[in-house]
Every structure is written in structure tokens, then in C-alpha cells.
Design an enzyme around this catalytic site. Structure first.
Site, short mmCIF file in Angstrom:
data_model
loop_
_atom_site.label_atom_id
_atom_site.label_comp_id
_atom_site.label_asym_id
_atom_site.label_seq_id
_atom_site.Cartn_x
_atom_site.Cartn_y
_atom_site.Cartn_z
N ASP A 111 -27.24 -15.77 -33.65
CA ASP A 111 -27.56 -16.48 -32.41
C ASP A 111 -29.10 -16.53 -32.08
OD1 ASP A 111 -26.36 -18.17 -30.43
OD2 ASP A 111 -26.41 -16.41 -29.08
N HIS A 168 -33.97 -22.33 -20.84
CA HIS A 168 -33.14 -21.01 -20.80
C HIS A 168 -33.88 -19.71 -20.79
CE1 HIS A 168 -29.94 -18.32 -21.18
NE2 HIS A 168 -30.28 -17.91 -22.34
N GLU A 176 -22.04 -19.14 -22.38
CA GLU A 176 -23.33 -19.76 -22.69
C GLU A 176 -22.76 -20.92 -23.58
OE1 GLU A 176 -26.55 -16.07 -23.36
OE2 GLU A 176 -25.78 -16.80 -25.21
N GLU A 208 -23.18 -23.73 -26.19
CA GLU A 208 -24.31 -23.73 -27.26
C GLU A 208 -23.71 -24.65 -28.32
OE1 GLU A 208 -25.32 -20.21 -29.28
OE2 GLU A 208 -25.08 -19.08 -27.34
N ASP A 266 -20.77 -18.47 -26.53
CA ASP A 266 -21.02 -17.16 -26.75
C ASP A 266 -20.87 -16.40 -25.45
OD1 ASP A 266 -22.26 -15.09 -28.33
OD2 ASP A 266 -23.92 -15.27 -27.53
N ARG A 323 -22.91 -9.85 -18.70
CA ARG A 323 -24.36 -9.43 -18.41
C ARG A 323 -24.84 -8.20 -18.13
NH1 ARG A 323 -26.55 -13.73 -20.93
NH2 ARG A 323 -25.66 -15.68 -20.49
N GLN A 328 -25.09 -6.08 -21.40
CA GLN A 328 -26.12 -6.46 -21.97
C GLN A 328 -27.37 -6.09 -21.42
OE1 GLN A 328 -26.47 -10.82 -22.06
NE2 GLN A 328 -28.35 -10.89 -23.22
N LYS A 341 -22.26 -8.79 -26.23
CA LYS A 341 -22.20 -9.93 -26.91
C LYS A 341 -21.00 -10.11 -27.87
CE LYS A 341 -25.84 -12.61 -25.49
NZ LYS A 341 -25.76 -13.91 -24.90
N THR A 381 -16.67 -14.67 -29.42
CA THR A 381 -17.55 -16.08 -29.54
C THR A 381 -16.56 -17.31 -30.09
OG1 THR A 381 -19.44 -14.92 -30.35
CG2 THR A 381 -19.51 -17.41 -30.53
N GLU A 398 -27.79 -18.68 -14.96
CA GLU A 398 -29.00 -19.18 -14.45
C GLU A 398 -28.19 -20.17 -13.45
OE1 GLU A 398 -31.21 -21.28 -18.26
OE2 GLU A 398 -29.15 -20.46 -18.94
#
Length: 400
Positions: free
Chosen positions: A115, A122, A188, A190, A222, A226, A229, A242, A246, A346
Site C-alpha cells: 500500500d 492526504h 481509506e 483507494e 484499506d 486509527r 495505528q 491495517k 482490506t 481527514e
């Protein structure tokens, strides 16, 4: 003109022709192509056309992808001809199955999963959130595509429930870490690039050889815890925050279908080292993020700083090999506007600016939430190309 009529509202037209793996009660897993609201059984079509169709009787796309660009082009050209020419009707029509009558599966046997972190917007947003007052980008960011190696075994197809992970987390106001369900579960949005042809270990793949190795594209979510992480990522980066899931779409859109969507990259400054220079382009793909039926973001892939060819070139620059079935995530797709951000981290600025959805303030994901990613790109005829959607519903963490 085509004898095949695409019903209004069908997921795909005749320009996409994405590949996937399907089964029915009578038919084991095998390769199909989505067209309109149908799935075309390629093994049956191959037999009807007098071809060796064994590669399409396989339970993953890997054998087909491993044949390389000449076979991909020949196969796509044959399908387009059969769908366009009236003489193809007798070959194709008996082997079209209603999409709602088949079961879709993970389309590829994932070899390795990498990834990347290719969106400047971002990366800058994350830097501003976690390093306020400091430079938003790390010193290496504009010199090389940053990435991490993920877990291939937890890549799952669309529709697979996502179980909230347990793990260690430590909030800034807590004295010590605790173990339990993630409190800051995120998404996420992607793109995932699927490798068809591998490369020998000890060699590198130049940016101009991208299309010789990469078969197609999927949408990719993904999922990210948080809080797990944030506590684990120094000094070695993402790990358990993570690796639990996925999600990818069931349909792999061939790169050839995206030719009309090619776009120049944003200006790269400072200039990159020679191995990252060449024929570079991105794609005008927009990825929509839907939360419980409400559109919360539309993310422009064309805004990404690094091209997929640069990601492949950097990944192999040290001699690391590519393998059939490798999955290369773009990293979160975020644009310059607040409603173009591809993560709740975000969109809510780490929970400090909640979204207001149907009168309810929302930050991170709650149990029972459904997240859907949808993608679109311009077609050659002025229409829209669709990418296969990715759906996941959050289930509670298992009891400890």
C-alpha cells in the site's frame, strides 16, 4: 453498434468488460466478464468458439493474467467483436447469466499486498493533524513513493463483513495502553493495481514498462484502526491497525478500458531521480464514498502526486520481484477540497469536526455502518466507465 443491448441502470456497459470469478449452484468457480446486467461465462464461450478455454475454468484470474499483454489484448478484442457483430450472438447469448443469479468471489489469488501513500493532499492533511506546527510532509515524501507491505491473507471481496478489530490503544490523556475494540475505525478510499506478469528477483521494472506487467484496476478500501495505528506506528509503521481487512471489488477493470481516462500528472517538484522519470500519467477516476446511503466524499484520483508506473518502478528498484496477483494500493485518494478527502480521519479532522449526516454528528465508524465505494471514469464516446463497487458492513469486535 452492438447487437447486445445494455439495460438502463446496468452496472457496466460494453466498454468496460471487467473480469471476475463467479460460481452458480451448477458451475464451480470460473472466469467471467461483466457486461450490462449479465455475466458472460468465458469458459463456455471459449468452447463454443473452438478455443482452448482451460485458462477460464480456473478459480482465480491469475492464470489468465499471467499470459501477458498480447493475450489480454487478443481476448478483449475477441469479446468486443463477438458483442458487436451479429455473427457473435449465437456464440455469446447462450452463455450470459443474470448477475443476480451468480455468486461472486475474490477475483485474484493475492500474492503480495503493498500500500502506497501517493496523494500529496492526504499526506499533508495527515501531517497537519498529527504534527501541527511542523512541516506537513516528511523530508523524503517528494523524492520517492512511500509505502508499506500489508497482509495478502486478509484481502477480501466486496460484501465481506468487516469485524471491528481488537488491539492496543492509548489516547494522549491516558497513562498506559489498554486492550479492546478500536474506537476510531476508519476507511481509506483507494485504487488497487493488479499485477499480471511478474519480474525476476534482482531486476527492476522501469516506468515505461508499467503496462507490460499490470493487468487492471480494482477499487480498494484499506480499513484502518486509527487508534491502534497511532500507538504502534513509531518506529516501523502500520501493522495491526491495517492488517485485519482490506476490501476490493469483485471486478478487475483492464487497463485497456482506461485508455480514455489517461491524464497528465500534477507537476512534480523537485525533479525526481532518473529511474522515476519517463512516460508518466494518472487517470481521471473519481471514487465516491457512501456512508449508510449518503454521499460523504468524491475523491479525484487524477490529483495524486505519483503515478502507478512510479509506484511499480520504485517497488522494484531494489531488485524486489513482482508476482502474478500482486496488489498495489494507491494509498488514500484525497483532493484539495474538504469534500474530496478519502478518509474519515481527514473528513472529520481526527474527530474534531464531525460530519452532520441526517441530523446526526458522525466521526469514525460505528457497528452496523455500511460503507460503499463507487468509481467512474470518462469513456471514449463521452460516456462514463464504471468500476466495480466495494461494500463492507461493520460488525462488532469479538468478545475477549
Amino acid at each position: 453498434m452492438s447487437w447486445f443491448e445494455v439495460p438502463a441502470g446496468a452496472p457496466f456497459g460494453t466498454a468496460e468488460l471487467p473480469y471476475g470469478i463467479f460460481s452458480t449452484d451448477e458451475t464451480p468457480r470460473r472466469v467471467g466478464v461483466a457486461v450490462g446486467d449479465r455475466v458472460l461465462d468465458l469458459a463456455a464461450v471459449g468452447e463454443a468458439a473452438g478455443l482452448d478455454a482451460d485458462v477460464f475454468r480456473q478459480p482465480s484470474l491469475n492464470p489468465w493474467m499471467g499470459l501477458g499483454p498480447a493475450a489480454w489484448a487478443e481476448g478483449r478484442g475477441l469479446l468486443q467483436s463477438l458483442l458487436a457483430d451479429e455473427s457473435g450472438r449465437d456464440v455469446v447469448e447462450p452463455h450470459l447469466l443474470p448477475l443476480d443469479a451468480v455468486t461472486l468471489h475474490l477475483p485474484i489469488e493475492v500474492a503480495d499486498y503493498v500500500d502506497f501513500y501517493a496523494s500529496e493532499h492526504h499526506a499533508a492533511n495527515v501531517g497537519a493533524i498529527f504534527r501541527p506546527g511542523g512541516p506537513p510532509l516528511t523530508p523524503n515524501w517528494k523524492h520517492q513513493p512511500i509505502g508499506y507491505h500489508g497482509r495478502a491473507g486478509t484481502v477480501v471481496p466486496t460484501g465481506t463483513p468487516v469485524v471491528r478489530p481488537n488491539g492496543q490503544r492509548k489516547a494522549p490523556d491516558e497513562d498506559a495502553p489498554t486492550f479492546g475494540p478500536s474506537r476510531r475505525l476508519d476507511i481509506e478510499a483507494e485504487l488497487g493495481f493488479v499485477v499480471g506478469v511478474g519480474s525476476p528477483q534482482g531486476t527492476s521494472v522501469g516506468v515505461d514498462a508499467f503496462a507490460d506487467h499490470v493487468f487492471g484496476v480494482v477499487l480498494l478500501n484499506d480499513w484502518s484502526a486509527r487508534d491502534l495505528q497511532a500507538w504502534e506506528y513509531v518506529p516501523l509503521g502500520p501493522f495491526l491497525g491495517k492488517s485485519f481487512a482490506t476490501s476490493i471489488s469483485a471486478w478487475v477493470l483492464p487497463l485497456a478500458a482506461l485508455e480514455p481516462a489517461r491524464r497528465p500528472l500534477p507537476r512534480q517538484d523537485p525533479p525526481l531521480l532518473p529511474y522515476l522519470q519517463g512516460d508518466l500519467y494518472g487517470y481521471a477516476i473519481e471514487v465516491e464514498v457512501w456512508l449508510n446511503g449518503l454521499l460523504v466524499s468524491t475523491c479525484p484520483y487524477a490529483a495524486l502526486y505519483y503515478s502507478p508506473a512510479q509506484m511499480v518502478a520504485h517497488l522494484t528498484s531494489n531488485g524486489a520481484s513482482l508476482r502474478t496477483g500482486d496488489l498495489l494500493g494507491s494509498g488514500t485518494i484525497s483532493g484539495p477540497a474538504p469534500d474530496q478527502r478519502g478518509s474519515l480521519l481527514e473528513l472529520t479532522w481526527n474527530g474534531s469536526r464531525p460530519l452532520l449526516l441526517d441530523g446526526e454528528e458522525r466521526t469514525f465508524l460505528a457497528d452496523g455502518d455500511e460503507v460503499v465505494l463507487r468509481g467512474r471514469a470518462p469513456a471514449a464516446d463521452g460516456g462514463i466507465l464504471a468500476l466495480g463497487a466495494v461494500t463492507g458492513v461493520i460488525e462488532p469486535a469479538p468478545a475477549r
